[in-house]
Write a protein that holds these residues in place. Structure first.
Motif, PDB file in Angstrom:
ATOM      1  N   LEU A 145       0.827  -1.202   0.000  1.00 44.34           N
ATOM      2  CA  LEU A 145       0.000   0.000   0.000  1.00 44.34           C
ATOM      3  C   LEU A 145       0.866   1.259   0.000  1.00 44.34           C
ATOM      4  CD1 LEU A 145      -2.813  -1.029   2.503  1.00 44.34           C
ATOM      5  CD2 LEU A 145      -3.022  -0.787   0.022  1.00 44.34           C
ATOM      6  N   LYS A 146       1.932   1.240   0.791  1.00 46.11           N
ATOM      7  CA  LYS A 146       2.833   2.399   0.842  1.00 46.11           C
ATOM      8  C   LYS A 146       3.537   2.595  -0.493  1.00 46.11           C
ATOM      9  CE  LYS A 146       3.573   2.499   5.796  1.00 46.11           C
ATOM     10  NZ  LYS A 146       4.503   2.276   6.911  1.00 46.11           N
ATOM     11  N   GLU A 147       3.973   1.501  -1.124  1.00 44.83           N
ATOM     12  CA  GLU A 147       4.625   1.591  -2.433  1.00 44.83           C
ATOM     13  C   GLU A 147       3.713   2.229  -3.466  1.00 44.83           C
ATOM     14  OE1 GLU A 147       5.562  -2.440  -3.438  1.00 44.83           O
ATOM     15  OE2 GLU A 147       7.501  -2.391  -2.430  1.00 44.83           O
ATOM     16  N   LEU A 148       2.425   1.912  -3.376  1.00 47.49           N
ATOM     17  CA  LEU A 148       1.458   2.404  -4.349  1.00 47.49           C
ATOM     18  C   LEU A 148       0.855   3.750  -3.961  1.00 47.49           C
ATOM     19  CD1 LEU A 148      -0.412  -0.943  -5.112  1.00 47.49           C
ATOM     20  CD2 LEU A 148       1.378   0.154  -6.471  1.00 47.49           C
ATOM     21  N   GLY A 149       1.200   4.224  -2.774  1.00 48.74           N
ATOM     22  CA  GLY A 149       0.650   5.493  -2.309  1.00 48.74           C
ATOM     23  C   GLY A 149      -0.819   5.405  -1.958  1.00 48.74           C
ATOM     24  N   LEU A 150      -1.261   4.223  -1.552  1.00 50.34           N
ATOM     25  CA  LEU A 150      -2.659   3.996  -1.198  1.00 50.34           C
ATOM     26  C   LEU A 150      -2.813   3.946   0.312  1.00 50.34           C
ATOM     27  CD1 LEU A 150      -3.438   1.185  -3.779  1.00 50.34           C
ATOM     28  CD2 LEU A 150      -4.096   3.584  -3.928  1.00 50.34           C
ATOM     29  N   VAL A 151      -4.002   4.284   0.776  1.00 55.55           N
ATOM     30  CA  VAL A 151      -4.290   4.276   2.199  1.00 55.55           C
ATOM     31  C   VAL A 151      -5.554   3.477   2.441  1.00 55.55           C
ATOM     32  CG1 VAL A 151      -4.789   5.721   4.198  1.00 55.55           C
ATOM     33  CG2 VAL A 151      -3.234   6.550   2.438  1.00 55.55           C
ATOM     34  N   CYS A 152      -5.515   2.554   3.392  1.00 53.56           N
ATOM     35  CA  CYS A 152      -6.693   1.787   3.732  1.00 53.56           C
ATOM     36  C   CYS A 152      -7.392   2.425   4.933  1.00 53.56           C
ATOM     37  CB  CYS A 152      -6.365   0.319   3.979  1.00 53.56           C
ATOM     38  SG  CYS A 152      -5.257   0.041   5.360  1.00 53.56           S
ATOM     39  N   LYS A 153      -8.528   1.896   5.301  1.00 53.06           N
ATOM     40  CA  LYS A 153      -9.359   2.459   6.356  1.00 53.06           C
ATOM     41  C   LYS A 153      -8.595   2.806   7.626  1.00 53.06           C
ATOM     42  CE  LYS A 153     -14.145   1.258   6.186  1.00 53.06           C
ATOM     43  NZ  LYS A 153     -15.154   0.369   6.708  1.00 53.06           N
ATOM     44  N   ASP A 154      -7.854   1.861   8.170  1.00 49.42           N
ATOM     45  CA  ASP A 154      -7.204   2.089   9.459  1.00 49.42           C
ATOM     46  C   ASP A 154      -5.846   2.782   9.372  1.00 49.42           C
ATOM     47  OD1 ASP A 154      -6.174  -0.207   8.344  1.00 49.42           O
ATOM     48  OD2 ASP A 154      -6.256  -1.382  10.163  1.00 49.42           O
ATOM     49  N   LEU A 155      -5.381   3.097   8.193  1.00 54.19           N
ATOM     50  CA  LEU A 155      -4.112   3.808   8.047  1.00 54.19           C
ATOM     51  C   LEU A 155      -4.295   5.275   7.654  1.00 54.19           C
ATOM     52  CD1 LEU A 155      -1.805   1.220   6.245  1.00 54.19           C
ATOM     53  CD2 LEU A 155      -1.873   1.820   8.661  1.00 54.19           C
ATOM     54  N   ARG A 156      -5.522   5.726   7.492  1.00 56.89           N
ATOM     55  CA  ARG A 156      -5.770   7.110   7.040  1.00 56.89           C
ATOM     56  C   ARG A 156      -5.099   8.148   7.918  1.00 56.89           C
ATOM     57  NH1 ARG A 156     -11.795   6.013   5.566  1.00 56.89           N
ATOM     58  NH2 ARG A 156     -11.447   5.187   3.494  1.00 56.89           N
ATOM     59  N   GLY A 157      -5.278   8.043   9.231  1.00 56.72           N
ATOM     60  CA  GLY A 157      -4.697   9.043  10.130  1.00 56.72           C
ATOM     61  C   GLY A 157      -3.256   8.783  10.488  1.00 56.72           C
TER      62      GLY A 157
END
Length: 57
Positions: A43-55
């Motif tokens: 997710l970090k490599e792709l610059g994506l954020v999931c529900k619990d990583l938003r903040g």
């Protein structure tokens, strides 16, 4: 090169881009049958954020 291929094969960018915001890290890891650590890295490599990583980012 092999790691990049494996990451794309197991956790395709196109699918993750559609699903990341809907699910938690744990749910995504379970859904794609990978470890939470592998999913977090992808997710970090792709610059994506999931529900619990938003903040957290």
């Amino acid at each position: 090169m092999a790691n990049a291929f494996a990451a794309e094969f197991l956790m395709p960018k196109k699918l993750l881009a559609r699903e990341a915001h809907r699910y938690s890290l744990r749910a995504l890891a379970h859904r794609y049958l990978v470890s939470m650590q592998a999913m977090e890295i992808r997710l970090k490599e792709l610059g994506l954020v999931c529900k619990d990583l938003r903040g957290a980012v």
